[in-house]
Structure formats: structure tokens, C-alpha cells
Design a protein around this motif. Sequence first.
Motif, PDB file in Angstrom:
ATOM      1  N   HIS A  38     -10.308   3.431   2.892  1.00 21.94           N
ATOM      2  CA  HIS A  38     -10.428   2.423   1.831  1.00 21.94           C
ATOM      3  C   HIS A  38      -9.239   1.460   1.812  1.00 21.94           C
ATOM      4  CE1 HIS A  38     -13.059   5.733   0.535  1.00 21.94           C
ATOM      5  NE2 HIS A  38     -13.761   4.807  -0.106  1.00 21.94           N
ATOM      6  N   LEU A  39      -8.606   1.240   2.961  1.00 20.08           N
ATOM      7  CA  LEU A  39      -7.412   0.382   3.015  1.00 20.08           C
ATOM      8  C   LEU A  39      -7.661  -1.010   2.440  1.00 20.08           C
ATOM      9  CD1 LEU A  39      -5.564   1.074   6.393  1.00 20.08           C
ATOM     10  CD2 LEU A  39      -4.720   1.426   4.068  1.00 20.08           C
ATOM     11  N   SER A  40      -8.847  -1.550   2.642  1.00 19.12           N
ATOM     12  CA  SER A  40      -9.115  -2.908   2.180  1.00 19.12           C
ATOM     13  C   SER A  40      -9.213  -3.009   0.663  1.00 19.12           C
ATOM     14  CB  SER A  40     -10.418  -3.422   2.802  1.00 19.12           C
ATOM     15  OG  SER A  40     -11.516  -2.617   2.390  1.00 19.12           O
ATOM     16  N   GLU A  41      -9.258  -1.844  -0.022  1.00 19.15           N
ATOM     17  CA  GLU A  41      -9.412  -1.843  -1.486  1.00 19.15           C
ATOM     18  C   GLU A  41      -8.130  -1.451  -2.212  1.00 19.15           C
ATOM     19  OE1 GLU A  41     -12.515   0.966  -2.286  1.00 19.15           O
ATOM     20  OE2 GLU A  41     -13.643   0.342  -0.516  1.00 19.15           O
ATOM     21  N   LEU A  42      -7.150  -0.905  -1.482  1.00 22.57           N
ATOM     22  CA  LEU A  42      -5.990  -0.269  -2.121  1.00 22.57           C
ATOM     23  C   LEU A  42      -4.701  -1.054  -1.925  1.00 22.57           C
ATOM     24  CD1 LEU A  42      -6.734   3.387  -0.943  1.00 22.57           C
ATOM     25  CD2 LEU A  42      -7.257   2.404  -3.189  1.00 22.57           C
TER      26      LEU A  42
END
Length: 475
Positions: A361-365
Amino acid sequence: MVEKPATYDEMFDSDGKPSAAFENYYGWISSEDHKELLRKSQEAETIFRRTGITFNVYGQQEANERLIPFDIVPRIVSGREWSKLCRGIEQRVRAINAFLHDIYHRQEILRAGRVPVDLISQNEAFLPKMIGFTPPGGIYTHIVGVDLVRTGPDEFYVLEDNARTPSGVSYMLENRETMLAMFPDLFAQNRVQSVSDYPKELRRSLAACAPPACTGKPVVAVLTPGIYNSAYFEHAFIADQMGSELVEGSDLKVVDGRIAMRTTQGFKPVDVVYRRIDDDFLDPLNFNPESMLGVPGIFDIYRSGGITIANAPGTGIADDKAIYSYMPDIVEFYTGEKAILQNVPTWRCSEPDSLAYVLDHLSELVVKEVHGSGGYGMLVGPAASKKEIAEFRKKLTARPANYIAQPTLALSTVPILTKAGLSPRHVDLRPFVLVSPQGINITPGGLTRVALKKGSLVVNSSQGGGTKDTWVLEE
């Protein structure tokens, strides 16, 4: 013209009407000529430039000394909101001080299994040389900055704790001086609490922590790494405002079992040193032998009761971002109460399950280094490119224990003045806390940092953010 915010805005309610805290101020600014306000904004910049309020940006080869942008629209907090925040801040600061005493003495929180042993023993901010030693007055964190973010009317979260050498108080004071000079009538009309006593309270608080060797009025000095440090302006400003000496390591030496500073009349003993130097550089005899910034032998004099060092060496472990994730447990363990101020939910990347989730979930965090500061070394997933995420993924996979991750919060906004009118921008808040045996003193205000780029969540001055004056109204 007022631009409608997309998230919780502190000036306006959901119907676009001014909130109770901002009602009086909004009535005033709505009646002001916009061109005149823009002129005042330019005047504020001139004042800051003339005063020399700049900071250095590391890693840039040219023009690395910058003016921090200042926005003339204040951030206003009601007396009721502030009272609640103060209760939560005081509870948290007491718990941090108790935690530091415990981990350098009986380590009961480790024995109880509330904090993992290896998170302390393998932490580079933990200082074994402090084990068994109690600082004068039992105070570890003399000056604390608690970074807060807001997501709703009664929703405040602690973003991080600054227990080593929190910076920014000079901007809080200069922001207020500038606003008082430009809009003196507004302060009486809005019943704004004063912040001007901070230097006097800082000196009083530090003097109350004088070491056993002090026999008269405590002598306080501010220890700076020197003019090339990014916060040198603040070091000089604080020393001047307190009426204390600003010294570098080369100005101090051990004389007759005390730390003494060079004066025109010879060397004079110092009782309390407010250091703005990291632990590693504080004493080349006890820590980094290559340090040219510290004072040889100061740590030995400290342990023998000859001087007070503020903040105490080894306090950095309390603002480690991995430790931060345990703060609700730490608060409850030492106070017997649930934390009044909540943490932002946090994934510890050192844990395999958490790491797997974060990588997916790197793109959200938002991912941060556990010892990072100033907005450096972090990833804001929603604002990052695919290339930046891919590069960060490699760093995270190589050293997972070096990172924590948090959700991207919808930070509250406060309008800034633009050429088109008032436009919402995201903000955070750093209240400043003084701790001594006499009690805890929280300055009514603090440093509001604002992300000047539309939609940006990064408020750090090193990353393009600015500042606002923070008004706390009387109850």
C-alpha cells in the motif's frame, strides 16, 4: 473571494460560515481592502528579512539560506480547545519523562513486556552511559515540542514528539511580534493570550534545574554548533532573549571540576547548558572522538553533579518514531490513565506482517525514517511518482526496521492570503512545553506550520512550507 476547502477547515464550518473561534477575526478581514492586506503581507516579509530570520537548507549548492514564508492570516484556537489540548500534552510529557527515567534505571516497562527489549537495547538513540544516573531535579526533557494535527472539530492527533532539541520557538515569537506591529488593535479585540513570556519562563525553568554544584544564581548558557547550523539564528535569538551567553564548544572547558566559559574576566563556571548539539557530538571523550563541536569532559562533569545539560543526553529515544507507536501504552503504564491525545495509527516496518502491508500500500501511506526529521527521508505515497515509489520500495526492503508508516490523514486547513483571496492550506501545530521540578508550563500558542502548495501535506520549511501566528483566545 473565499475558496471552499475540501477537508475540515478551522475558519469555516460546513455551511461556509465562520467558526466561533474565527468569527470576530473573519468579520474584520472581510471588511479589509484586499490590496492593503497584500501590501501588509509584503511588509511582513520585509520585517523578517531585515531581522535576519533565515534557515539553512542542507544538500543544496546555491542560495541555501532561505527566508521562511510567513502568512498573515492567523490560526485561531479557542480557550476551550486549548484547555483540552493542554491536559493531553501535560499527560504525555509526564509519561515521557517517567519513561526515560525508567529505561535508564529499573526498566519496569520492559519487564512488564509493554515495550520490546530490543527496541531499546538496539536503538541508536539509547545511551548506556546514562544508566543509573538521574539528572538534576529528575528532569530529562526540559524543553519539548509536541507536533499535533487536527482532522475534525474535536479530533487532534500527536504526529510526533520532539524530545531532543525541538526547534521553531524563535519563529513563534517573531511571528507574534510581527503581527503585533502590523495589527495591534486585533489582539485586544480578539482577547489573544500572550506568548512573550516564553524566554523569561525558559530561563526560570532551566535555572530551577541547576546542579548540586550551583551555589548562587544559576548561570545559563546556550551551546550552539556554530554559524553553519541550520538553526543558528534561533540559537542566537534564544540566548539574547534569555539574557544568556551564546557559546560554542571551543568557548567551554573543564576548570576545577566545573564547566567554565571564556569571558573578558577569565573563565566563569556555567551551571546549566541549553545544548543544541546532538548527543554524539557533545563530548569527544565520551562519544564521537572526532567531534569538534562539543566540550571534552562535559559528560563526566554532568554525571558528577557539576552541570545540568538540557535536554538530558539520551532523551532522543523518546522521540524515536518506532517508540512513538508504543506511546499510548507508555502513557497508560506510567499515569494509569488512557491517553487523552491519540497517536496516528502506525505500522512498524520491522514487523513482517506490517512490512508486507506497507509494501502493498505504498501509494496510499506516508513512510518515515524512525530517526528522521525536517521532512527528509520520507515518502508521501499519494503525492509520489511511480519511480519515487519504486526507489523507496528498495530502501524499505533493505532496511525495514529503519521505517514506520502511517495513513495519509486529511489534515485540517486554515486559509492563507493569496492574490485571489483566502485559500485553504493544510497545517500542523507544535506547542512548546517547559518542564522543571516546579511543574509543566505550556506556552499558549506554538508554531503553526502551513503547506503553502495547494493540496500538499508537507508543512516543513525545508520542503517549502511556511508559518502562521497561532492565537489562543482567553476562555
